[in-house]
Design an enzyme around this catalytic site. Structure first.
Site, PDB file in Angstrom:
ATOM      1  N   SER A 167      -4.125   5.743  -1.498  1.00 17.26           N
ATOM      2  CA  SER A 167      -2.833   5.264  -1.912  1.00 17.26           C
ATOM      3  C   SER A 167      -2.823   4.022  -2.568  1.00 17.26           C
ATOM      4  O   SER A 167      -3.680   3.134  -2.159  1.00 17.26           O
ATOM      5  CB  SER A 167      -1.946   5.207  -0.766  1.00 17.26           C
ATOM      6  N   LYS A 202      -5.917   3.611   4.281  1.00 14.67           N
ATOM      7  CA  LYS A 202      -6.086   4.378   2.681  1.00 14.67           C
ATOM      8  C   LYS A 202      -7.108   3.598   2.172  1.00 14.67           C
ATOM      9  O   LYS A 202      -7.817   4.238   1.357  1.00 14.67           O
ATOM     10  CB  LYS A 202      -4.639   4.035   2.009  1.00 14.67           C
ATOM     11  N   TYR A 216      -1.083   1.716   7.173  1.00 14.11           N
ATOM     12  CA  TYR A 216      -1.097   2.766   6.262  1.00 14.11           C
ATOM     13  C   TYR A 216      -1.927   2.157   5.121  1.00 14.11           C
ATOM     14  O   TYR A 216      -3.020   2.978   4.541  1.00 14.11           O
ATOM     15  CB  TYR A 216       0.308   3.153   5.588  1.00 14.11           C
TER      16      TYR A 216
END
Length: 293
Positions: free
Chosen positions: A142, A159, A155
């Site tokens: 991401s 990622k 997150y």
């Protein structure tokens, strides 16, 4: 339409909805037999949707954080289709909060699903891909990991970790023609609801991301590519290294580095290392050059 994946066998995790669903449908549309993995009833619905369209698909209800579930998924794929050619690690969750306010359990849970989920699924299919000397694996990274995003430390960490996993597995899998890439999608899904502006809904659809998966898993796929995809646009991200400076011969290395930090950052002549060993090689060459060797 070209059938780029005729008779290939693909597994997609977290494919009961959102991006995973459109990935599974696109893979089937190009001729792949698809194992649709998810925890909920969505996996059965997506598998049936593929079969209704004339494709081949089975559903698997399993948790990516449990290696036994992922091994059972690989075994089911082998029993149904006889091989495993493609794995798309798509399953994921969000637990957004600023780092100061984030519970460590939420940090661990995001890493467990994204990182260990991808590790578990990849570990389950890796021996089969090695033995058949063919494999295509996609990690879902991401821009939050590549470039950072407020409130997404967990997150973003997960990622970016997947980029590191991709880099090493691509090197280790090369002699078996196992190609490993990352996809960084931009799409409005249930997971991103409320995070993107209203006008994004019509443009950043999951369906406009999934062609990128096909490019990363077909016979002629690249390896070690970070493909960004959104709204029908595609870009590539690189982890690069600048030429930098050598200050070991300076009377005060710290002072020299602090004064010349902008030279270290300049991107003129930057390179994309082929492996982690390129850093010490480059530094050794600069040290030798400074000594006139």
């Amino acid at each position: 339409m070209s059938m780029r994946l005729n008779d290939r066998v693909a597994i997609v995790t977290g494919a009961g909805g959102g991006l995973g669903r459109t990935h599974a449908l696109e893979l089937a549309r190009h001729g792949a037999c698809v194992v649709v993995n998810d925890l909920g009833a969505g996996a059965q619905a997506v598998a049936e949707e593929i079969r209704q369209a004339g494709g081949k698909a089975i559903a698997h209800a399993g948790d990516v954080t449990r290696h036994d579930d992922m091994q059972a998924m690989a075994d089911q794929a082998m029993s149904a289709f006889g091989r495993i050619d493609i794995l798309v690690n798509n399953a994921g969750i969000l637990r957004d909060r600023t780092f100061a306010k984030m519970a460590l359990d939420d940090f661990r849970r995001v890493l467990d699903v994204h990182v260990m989920g991808s590790v578990n699924a990849t570990k389950a299919v890796w021996p089969q891909m090695q033995s058949q000397h063919y494999g295509r694996i996609v990690m879902t990274t991401s821009s939050s990991g590549l470039y950072g995003n407020f409130g997404q430390s967990n997150y973003g960490t997960a990622k970016m970790a997947l980029v590191g996993l991709m880099q090493t597995l691509a090197l280790e899998g090369a002699r078996h023609d196992i190609r490993v890439n990352c996809l960084a999608p931009s799409a409005v899904t249930a997971m991103t609801e409320g995070l993107l502006p209203p006008e994004a809904t019509a443009v950043l659809t999951p369906e406009r991301v999934s062609p990128g998966v096909i490019a990363l898993v077909c016979d002629e796929a690249p390896t070690r590519m970070i493909l960004l995809a959104g709204g029908g646009s595609f870009e590539c991200a690189h982890i690069t290294m600048t030429q930098g400076i050598h200050v070991a011969d300076e009377p005060d290395c710290v002072d020299a580095l602090c004064r010349r930090i902008d030279e270290v950052r300049t991107r003129v002549g930057e390179m994309t290392p082929a492996s982690g060993w390129d850093q010490p090689r480059h530094e050794l060459e600069k040290a030798q050059a400074s000594q006139g060797q």
